[in-house]
Scaffold this motif. Structure first.
Motif, short mmCIF file in Angstrom:
data_model
loop_
_atom_site.label_atom_id
_atom_site.label_comp_id
_atom_site.label_asym_id
_atom_site.label_seq_id
_atom_site.Cartn_x
_atom_site.Cartn_y
_atom_site.Cartn_z
N VAL A 1 0.83 -1.44 0.07
CA VAL A 1 -0.30 -0.18 0.08
C VAL A 1 0.92 1.55 0.07
N GLY A 2 0.68 2.59 -0.83
CA GLY A 2 1.21 3.15 -1.21
C GLY A 2 0.47 4.25 -0.25
N MET A 3 1.05 5.33 -0.17
CA MET A 3 0.58 6.30 0.21
C MET A 3 0.97 7.77 -1.22
N ILE A 4 0.59 9.23 -1.30
CA ILE A 4 0.72 9.93 -2.04
C ILE A 4 -0.17 10.98 -0.77
N GLY A 5 1.49 11.57 -0.06
CA GLY A 5 1.10 13.08 0.90
C GLY A 5 1.28 13.72 0.38
N GLY A 6 0.67 14.68 1.21
CA GLY A 6 0.90 16.39 0.68
C GLY A 6 2.08 17.12 1.28
N THR A 7 1.77 18.04 1.35
CA THR A 7 3.02 19.11 1.57
C THR A 7 3.44 18.67 3.08
N ALA A 8 4.94 18.75 2.73
CA ALA A 8 5.74 17.98 4.21
C ALA A 8 5.09 19.99 5.53
N ASP B 1 7.94 0.98 3.80
CA ASP B 1 8.12 1.20 2.65
C ASP B 1 8.77 2.59 2.47
N PRO B 2 9.55 3.26 2.62
CA PRO B 2 9.55 4.52 2.17
C PRO B 2 9.22 5.26 0.57
N ALA B 3 10.20 3.87 -0.20
CA ALA B 3 9.26 3.98 -1.02
C ALA B 3 8.06 3.38 -1.73
N LEU B 4 7.50 3.61 -1.31
CA LEU B 4 6.11 3.51 -1.17
C LEU B 4 4.95 5.57 -0.84
N LEU B 5 6.12 5.43 -0.55
CA LEU B 5 5.27 7.03 0.05
C LEU B 5 5.63 8.78 -1.22
N ALA B 6 4.77 8.48 -2.15
CA ALA B 6 5.33 9.72 -3.26
C ALA B 6 4.54 11.30 -2.67
N LEU B 7 5.23 12.26 -1.96
CA LEU B 7 4.78 14.01 -1.62
C LEU B 7 3.92 14.44 -3.46
N GLY B 8 3.14 14.98 -2.99
CA GLY B 8 2.62 16.07 -3.97
C GLY B 8 2.38 17.31 -2.97
N ASP B 9 1.42 17.65 -3.81
CA ASP B 9 1.35 19.48 -2.79
C ASP B 9 -0.46 20.05 -3.27
N PHE B 10 -1.30 18.31 -2.77
CA PHE B 10 -2.46 18.57 -2.18
C PHE B 10 -2.71 18.89 -4.05
N THR B 11 -2.81 18.82 -4.95
CA THR B 11 -3.27 19.71 -6.50
C THR B 11 -3.56 18.07 -7.22
N ARG B 12 -4.48 18.13 -8.24
CA ARG B 12 -4.09 16.83 -9.42
C ARG B 12 -3.17 16.47 -9.73
N SER B 13 -2.87 17.69 -10.47
CA SER B 13 -1.17 17.35 -10.96
C SER B 13 0.08 16.54 -10.35
N GLY B 14 -0.01 16.95 -8.79
CA GLY B 14 1.16 16.28 -7.45
C GLY B 14 0.82 15.04 -7.57
N GLY B 15 -0.83 15.10 -7.69
CA GLY B 15 -1.04 13.81 -6.96
C GLY B 15 -0.49 12.82 -8.56
N ALA B 16 -0.35 13.48 -9.45
CA ALA B 16 -1.19 13.43 -10.54
C ALA B 16 1.23 12.35 -10.87
N ASP B 17 2.19 13.17 -10.95
CA ASP B 17 3.25 13.27 -10.57
C ASP B 17 3.80 12.43 -9.53
N ALA B 18 2.98 12.48 -8.18
CA ALA B 18 3.38 11.38 -7.33
C ALA B 18 2.52 9.83 -7.51
N MET B 19 1.66 9.59 -8.40
CA MET B 19 1.63 8.22 -8.62
C MET B 19 2.63 7.81 -9.94
N THR B 20 2.50 8.89 -10.72
CA THR B 20 3.61 8.61 -11.91
C THR B 20 5.40 7.41 -11.17
N ARG B 21 5.66 8.57 -10.16
CA ARG B 21 6.46 7.83 -9.21
C ARG B 21 6.49 6.61 -9.21
N LEU B 22 4.97 6.31 -8.10
CA LEU B 22 5.18 5.47 -7.34
C LEU B 22 4.81 3.97 -8.69
#
Length: 170
Positions: free
Chosen positions: A19-26, A50-71
């Protein structure tokens, strides 16, 4: 925190272990609380984070897309992703579709906030209802009570429960 625990447990109860997580602004308090809830649920299920399964976005749709691409670019991508808000979850859905992944068949998604669009996308987004109106109402009532007492006495804390809205994406 409790809403994130509930969302992550929902994914775990469906058999997902990666299970991964797309988190918001640190550093932002709600983002940190949702990460803490995610980690708590994993720990409670005996799953090592697993820290690799955490990708940060910026609470925007494009931030979520970028984070999902990484995951999804990982050697072993997650089979489920908890997103710290619905906008990032919508971006994650965009990427999953672009990659030809079935939701929830190939990757399950859960968002947070229950924005109006969550029920309108296909598949409809499973999400956590963040009861912002109710929290404001309760906070206002507590403030008025304290003001009426001259701000004396004990402080009170109220917990407004979050609710998992089960839809089609997980």
């Amino acid at each position: 925190t409790r809403g994130a625990v509930r969302a992550t447990r929902h994914l775990l109860q469906r058999g997902h272990r990666a299970v991964g997580m797309i988190g918001g602004t640190a550093g932002w308090v709600p983002s940190e609380a949702r990460l803490a809830g995610f980690l708590s649920a994993l720990n409670g299920a005996g799953i090592t984070f697993d820290p690799a399964l955490l990708a940060l976005g910026d609470f925007t749709r494009s931030g979520g897309a970028d984070a999902m691409t990484r995951l999804m670019g990982l050697t072993t991508p997650p089979t489920a992703v908890f997103c710290a808000n619905d906008l990032m979850a919508l971006g994650a859905m965009d990427v999953a579709r672009d990659l030809g992944l079935a939701i929830p068949g190939d990757v399950a998604l859960v968002g947070y906030d229950d924005i109006e669009a969550a029920a309108l996308v296909t598949p409809a987004l499973t999400t956590v209802l963040n009861p912002a109106y109710e929290m404001g109402r309760v906070g206002g009532r507590l403030l008025l009570e304290r003001a009426a007492n001259g701000y004396r006495g004990e402080r009170r804390q109220m917990i407004v429960p979050h609710r998992l809205i089960r839809r089609e994406s997980a």
